[in-house]
Every structure is written in C-alpha cells, then in structure tokens.
Design a protein around this motif. Structure first.
Motif, mmCIF file in Angstrom:
data_model
loop_
_atom_site.group_PDB
_atom_site.id
_atom_site.type_symbol
_atom_site.label_atom_id
_atom_site.label_comp_id
_atom_site.label_asym_id
_atom_site.label_seq_id
_atom_site.Cartn_x
_atom_site.Cartn_y
_atom_site.Cartn_z
ATOM 1 N N VAL A 20 -8.917 -6.601 0.396
ATOM 2 C CA VAL A 20 -7.843 -7.675 0.394
ATOM 3 C C VAL A 20 -6.756 -7.627 -0.514
ATOM 4 O O VAL A 20 -5.580 -7.409 -0.283
ATOM 5 N N PHE A 21 -7.047 -7.468 -1.739
ATOM 6 C CA PHE A 21 -5.957 -7.196 -2.765
ATOM 7 C C PHE A 21 -4.979 -5.840 -2.522
ATOM 8 O O PHE A 21 -3.890 -6.031 -2.512
ATOM 9 N N ARG A 22 -5.702 -5.087 -2.156
ATOM 10 C CA ARG A 22 -4.879 -3.686 -1.686
ATOM 11 C C ARG A 22 -4.079 -3.954 -0.529
ATOM 12 O O ARG A 22 -2.715 -3.532 -0.585
ATOM 13 N N GLU A 23 -4.701 -4.659 0.568
ATOM 14 C CA GLU A 23 -3.737 -4.358 1.766
ATOM 15 C C GLU A 23 -2.892 -5.495 1.432
ATOM 16 O O GLU A 23 -1.594 -5.181 2.045
ATOM 17 N N LEU A 24 -2.658 -6.782 0.949
ATOM 18 C CA LEU A 24 -1.911 -7.693 0.765
ATOM 19 C C LEU A 24 -0.805 -7.186 -0.330
ATOM 20 O O LEU A 24 0.496 -7.336 -0.086
ATOM 21 N N ARG A 25 -1.205 -6.653 -1.403
ATOM 22 C CA ARG A 25 -0.275 -5.815 -2.226
ATOM 23 C C ARG A 25 0.625 -4.650 -1.518
ATOM 24 O O ARG A 25 1.814 -4.770 -1.900
ATOM 25 N N ASP A 26 0.019 -4.094 -0.618
ATOM 26 C CA ASP A 26 0.797 -2.695 -0.082
ATOM 27 C C ASP A 26 1.507 -3.201 1.166
ATOM 28 O O ASP A 26 2.296 -2.475 1.511
#
Length: 117
Positions: A20-26
């Motif tokens: 979740v963190f990676r996808e929203l950040r990217d």
C-alpha cells in the motif's frame, strides 16, 4: 539446511502495508496497470514501520498476538489521510479500485472500509 525460523504468521499483513505504501507513494500499482493519485503525506519507511509496530501492539494486547488486517487498518488510514479533504478521496479511490479487486485482500478491504467510514 540453514535451519531458519518460520515466517511469522502476520507476514502477509506486513507485505500488504509495504505494498500500500509503495503503490500510493509511486502513484502506480505494483503491476503497473493502474495509475493512482498520491496523498499529500510522504508515506515514509518510518511511517510503515510505525503502522506495523502499532498493529503488533494491538494484536498482542487486544487480540491473539497474530497481526491481522484490523490491527493495521487504522494506522494506514492515519498515515495516508493527512489532509482530510484531498487525501480521503485518494484513499477511497485506492480502496475501491485496487484493494477491493485484489485477490486475497477481501479481509483487508473490509477492515479498511470499517475504519474509513
């Protein structure tokens, strides 16, 4: 042959938090198929660690010690939604277009929806 310890039972939740963190950040899903809006916060590694640590504490004190979706849902919501007006829209869109459709994530989706209402 290395006699490594078994993976902890809550490992799937840790993977979900990281995803979740990676996808929203990217601004894009891991498979690259869906572009996403990014929230106003940084979603740093430290924040992801905080969400998992808080979830582990909740699981230990109020649950059975196993990290579950309900233990991390509120922490993720707090990390993602910094600006209630703009970030709530980003989070709801992500839940409905990505999390809801992802195989094996129904329990996580329900837990996040419950705390997002």
């Amino acid at each position: 042959s290395l006699d490594l310890p078994a993976a902890p039972e809550g490992l799937s939740e840790i993977r979900r938090v990281v995803t979740v963190f990676r996808e929203l950040r990217d601004g894009v899903t891991t498979d690259g198929r869906t572009k996403l809006k990014s929230p106003s916060g940084t979603l740093s590694t430290a924040e992801a660690i905080s969400v998992v640590t808080n979830g582990l504490a909740l699981a230990a004190h109020f649950g059975d010690g196993i990290l579950r979706p309900g233990d991390v849902a509120a922490g993720i919501l707090g990390a993602v939604v910094r600006d209630p007006a703009a970030d709530r829209v980003v989070w709801q869109e992500y839940l409905e277009t990505v999390v809801r459709e992802r195989d094996g994530w129904k329990d996580f989706y329900r837990a996040c929806r419950e705390v997002s209402v």
